[in-house]
Design an enzyme around this catalytic site. Structure first.
Site, mmCIF file in Angstrom:
data_model
loop_
_atom_site.group_PDB
_atom_site.id
_atom_site.type_symbol
_atom_site.label_atom_id
_atom_site.label_comp_id
_atom_site.label_asym_id
_atom_site.label_seq_id
_atom_site.Cartn_x
_atom_site.Cartn_y
_atom_site.Cartn_z
ATOM 1 N N TYR A 168 -32.921 53.197 -20.198
ATOM 2 C CA TYR A 168 -33.163 53.628 -21.587
ATOM 3 C C TYR A 168 -34.582 54.167 -21.775
ATOM 4 O O TYR A 168 -35.064 54.307 -22.892
ATOM 5 C CB TYR A 168 -32.916 52.448 -22.554
ATOM 6 C CG TYR A 168 -31.526 51.902 -22.407
ATOM 7 C CD1 TYR A 168 -30.451 52.571 -22.969
ATOM 8 C CD2 TYR A 168 -31.282 50.758 -21.654
ATOM 9 C CE1 TYR A 168 -29.162 52.111 -22.802
ATOM 10 C CE2 TYR A 168 -29.996 50.284 -21.475
ATOM 11 C CZ TYR A 168 -28.941 50.965 -22.053
ATOM 12 O OH TYR A 168 -27.659 50.519 -21.880
ATOM 13 N N SER A 169 -35.229 54.470 -20.671
ATOM 14 C CA SER A 169 -36.654 54.773 -20.691
ATOM 15 C C SER A 169 -37.013 56.049 -21.448
ATOM 16 O O SER A 169 -36.513 57.138 -21.134
ATOM 17 C CB SER A 169 -37.132 54.880 -19.238
ATOM 18 O OG SER A 169 -38.392 55.493 -19.175
ATOM 19 N N ASN A 170 -37.909 55.924 -22.415
ATOM 20 C CA ASN A 170 -38.443 57.106 -23.105
ATOM 21 C C ASN A 170 -39.241 57.967 -22.136
ATOM 22 O O ASN A 170 -39.284 59.188 -22.266
ATOM 23 C CB ASN A 170 -39.368 56.685 -24.256
ATOM 24 C CG ASN A 170 -38.621 55.940 -25.345
ATOM 25 O OD1 ASN A 170 -37.465 56.220 -25.600
ATOM 26 N ND2 ASN A 170 -39.292 54.985 -25.978
#
Ligand SMILES: *Cc1c(COP(=O)(O)O)cnc(C)c1O
Length: 286
Positions: A62-64
């Site tokens: 889910y890394s920005n």
């Protein structure tokens, strides 16, 4: 990038803001539809340093940072690889689907292998650490406060993951900067942030550790209520991992009279809204 102050600097009023305190958000979520938030600043000098070499970096599902790197590399025509924590799932997260559609090659590694942060399989690539956590990342974040006329604010507040943005902000101002840690038991965060300061003895900053709501990526009904309440009162959306916890923290700090009367608070909206896509519908009202 050029923005008018009105587009980026948004004053807000809420029922919980005392009459003698003013507040505004610096809307980094608005600077680019995909490379939003502080990741734009962390990538700026790292991509310059890559000098056209392919890029390899690290992150979770889910890394920005992963999505921002994919988009920024696509814009510059730089090939990039994301080394992703954990075995490849049957269905990719929104974040990873989007990163892949932007041309990022995804390499899934076990959690044990991920911990080593080993990029030796890509000897010709420029390696950006997880979260953009390095001196060049902090250097870029030093430009955040120059996006708009922020001189009138007495206190700067931001969410803290690796501390890179916090360090960049502290390097750029003598005003007090309050970092809200989104991690539980982040005992090394202070030293890691300090290591990125241009004057390590500077003391105009602090990290508060009581607002993580259970730990990184953890949420609570109270957090969602605070995010929904903030949106209803201000029209400003926040994300569940970082900026929602910052806003909830500011509300609680004001209840404790943490900021002196007549303070003018600048809350850094560091972006991350794409992460809300993983929530079931209806949890957030925006
Ligand atoms: C990555 C991120 C942060 C944390 O920044 P650090 O420099 O790692 O402390 C804060 N907010 C958002 C929205 C982010 O994506």
């Amino acid at each position: 990038m050029r923005f008018s102050t009105e587009e980026i600097l948004q004053p807000f009023h809420t029922t919980w803001l005392p009459a003698d305190i003013q507040a505004a958000t610096l809307r980094l979520d608005r600077i680019h539809p995909v490379v939003s938030g502080n990741k734009w600043f962390k990538l700026k000098y790292n991509l310059e340093a890559a000098a056209g070499r392919p890029v390899v970096t690290f992150g979770g599902a889910y890394s920005n940072h992963i999505i921002a790197t994919a988009a920024a590399c696509e814009m510059r025509g730089i090939p990039c690889t994301g080394i992703i924590r954990g075995e490849k799932p049957a269905v990719l997260s929104h974040t990873l689907q989007r990163a892949a559609s932007l041309g990022m090659e995804l390499v899934f590694v076990s959690r044990e292998a991920y911990r080593l942060k080993d990029a030796s399989a890509f000897p010709d690539a420029y390696m950006i650490p997880e979260g953009g956590h390095n001196a060049l990342g902090a250097k870029g974040c030093g430009e955040i406060l120059s996006l708009a006329d922020t001189m009138g604010f007495s206190h700067i507040i931001c969410a803290v993951g690796t501390g890179t943005m916090l360090a960049g902000l502290v390097n750029a101002t003598e005003r007090p900067v309050t970092g809200i840690s989104v991690l539980k038991n982040a005992t090394s965060l202070y030293e890691e942030t300090q290591a990125l300061l241009t004057s390590p003895e500077t003391s105009n900053w602090t990290i508060l550790h009581q607002f993580h709501e259970g730990g990184y990526g953890k949420t609570s009904p109270r957090l969602f209520a605070a995010m929904n309440d903030f949106y209803r009162q201000t029209g400003i959306p926040t994300d569940q991992v970082y900026t929602g916890k910052m806003v909830s923290a500011v509300q609680q700090l004001l209840e404790q009279s943490y900021f002196p009367p007549n303070s003018r608070l600048l809350l850094i909206h560091s972006g991350g809204l794409q992460g809300n896509d993983s929530l079931p519908p209806g949890v957030l009202c925006f």
